[in-house]
Design an enzyme around this catalytic site. Structure first.
Site, mmCIF file in Angstrom:
data_model
loop_
_atom_site.group_PDB
_atom_site.id
_atom_site.type_symbol
_atom_site.label_atom_id
_atom_site.label_comp_id
_atom_site.label_asym_id
_atom_site.label_seq_id
_atom_site.Cartn_x
_atom_site.Cartn_y
_atom_site.Cartn_z
ATOM 1 N N ASP A 126 23.435 -63.863 24.386
ATOM 2 C CA ASP A 126 24.048 -64.310 23.135
ATOM 3 C C ASP A 126 23.978 -65.834 23.015
ATOM 4 O OD1 ASP A 126 25.611 -64.604 20.850
ATOM 5 O OD2 ASP A 126 27.199 -63.280 21.503
ATOM 6 N N ASP A 260 22.485 -53.042 19.429
ATOM 7 C CA ASP A 260 23.211 -54.272 19.099
ATOM 8 C C ASP A 260 23.153 -54.532 17.596
ATOM 9 O OD1 ASP A 260 24.269 -56.822 18.910
ATOM 10 O OD2 ASP A 260 23.044 -57.667 20.501
ATOM 11 N N GLY A 286 25.337 -51.174 23.034
ATOM 12 C CA GLY A 286 25.444 -52.235 22.050
ATOM 13 C C GLY A 286 25.269 -53.629 22.623
ATOM 14 N N HIS A 287 25.996 -54.570 22.035
ATOM 15 C CA HIS A 287 25.848 -55.989 22.339
ATOM 16 C C HIS A 287 26.179 -56.304 23.803
ATOM 17 C CE1 HIS A 287 25.566 -60.199 21.199
ATOM 18 N NE2 HIS A 287 26.781 -60.441 21.641
ATOM 19 N N PHE A 288 27.279 -55.751 24.303
ATOM 20 C CA PHE A 288 27.731 -56.041 25.664
ATOM 21 C C PHE A 288 27.196 -54.970 26.615
ATOM 22 C CE2 PHE A 288 30.674 -58.478 23.093
ATOM 23 C CZ PHE A 288 30.826 -59.652 23.817
#
Length: 309
Positions: A126, A260, A286-288
């Site tokens: 990120d 994500d 997803g993102h994490f």
């Protein structure tokens, strides 16, 4: 002369007992002063081994790597700092600190210098991507190998969520600012952690609750708004960072949560344009991504970095 059997058994028992009582390598939680700012960081492993720098994103901190570090600490020297205003680093007022990605990169570069790190591999997640790429662009010799987990440097990876931040900030009305500030509330923090995961029960609730608790500190949401504004300057640097990668041609490993909603899968695939040999692994999350697939990702990192030695 042969040793008696009981003597061999005794030696075996002593060696076994020693191995069983040997303390595991700890993870240290430390603070270092960088130009008057106390930077909190996690450190583990033997400093004589290759260094792996873990750079976190929004709205997290080095806490995001709490499960990854123990899985890699026996093979590498691990450093995971918190940026000012994040995690447990100082949060100076905006009048006293320039909350920009460029300034973050300079503080992390000074942090590495104070730790005596002249060369390291980087794990960019990120916000860690624009922080790390700025360091690499200024000091290409510092980079050994590159690992990217949902950290974007390509236009293909920009989601409508990111584009909406810029649109609303540029409109600069009370209503548009309020829309950006929604990204600093628990509902959105949980969304970033839970959207696209394969099993939400694998995601520890203290992860997003801790992020939100720190986000709710007085003055922090204004800092986060400033960083959302500053992200436009990252996008402007994308072509330069891509050129830097082409020139350096480092070994690159992609470990990416393919669902994500913030940084899209095409942004990961785009690394192949500049580094055709990029190794890619996608996970149904997803993102994490570390919240669900830390064991799998840690093993990919270990195999990847060991192969480069």
């Amino acid at each position: 002369m042969k040793r008696p059997l009981f003597f061999l058994i005794l030696i075996f028992m002593i060696n076994t007992a020693t191995a069983a009582t040997k303390e595991p390598s700890p993870v240290y939680h430390r603070t270092i002063n960088v130009d008057g700012i106390n930077i909190f960081y996690r450190e583990a492993g033997d400093p004589t081994k290759p260094t792996l720098l873990l750079l976190h994103g929004f709205p997290s901190s080095s806490h995001n790597f709490r499960t990854l570090i123990p899985l890699l600490k026996n093979d590498f020297h691990i450093l995971a700092p918190d940026y000012p205003g994040f995690g447990f680093s100082d949060m100076p007022p905006m009048s006293e600190f320039d909350y920009t990605f460029d300034n973050y990169s300079r503080y992390i570069e000074k942090f590495l210098s104070l730790k005596g790190v002249k060369k390291c591999s980087m794990y960019l997640f990120d916000y860690g991507a624009p922080v790390g790429l700025r360091i690499i662009q200024r000091n290409p010799a510092i980079l050994e190998h590159l690992i990217v987990q949902n950290g974007n440097i390509y236009a293909e990876g920009l989601s409508d969520i990111l584009k909406s931040y810029r649109k609303n900030i540029d409109e600069n009305t009370e209503a548009s600012r309020a829309l950006v500030y929604k990204a600093f509330e628990l509902e959105y923090t949980k969304f970033e952690y839970l959207h696209g995961v394969s099993d939400p029960t694998k995601v520890s609730p203290e992860s997003y609750q801790l992020d939100q608790l720190l986000m709710d500190r007085p003055g922090n949401k204004e800092i986060q708004y400033k960083l959302k504004y500053d992200y436009r300057f990252n996008i402007a640097e994308y072509p330069k960072w891509q050129q830097t990668l082409r020139q350096l041609a480092p070994s690159v490993l992609i470990v990416w949560g393919e669902n994500d909603p913030v940084f899209l899968k095409p942004g990961a695939l785009a690394f192949k344009k500049d580094i055709p040999a990029t190794e890619m692994h996608f996970y149904p999350t997803g993102h994490f991504a570390l919240e669900e697939y830390v064991v799998e990702i840690a093993e990919r990192i270990r195999v990847f970095l060991k192969a480069q030695q």
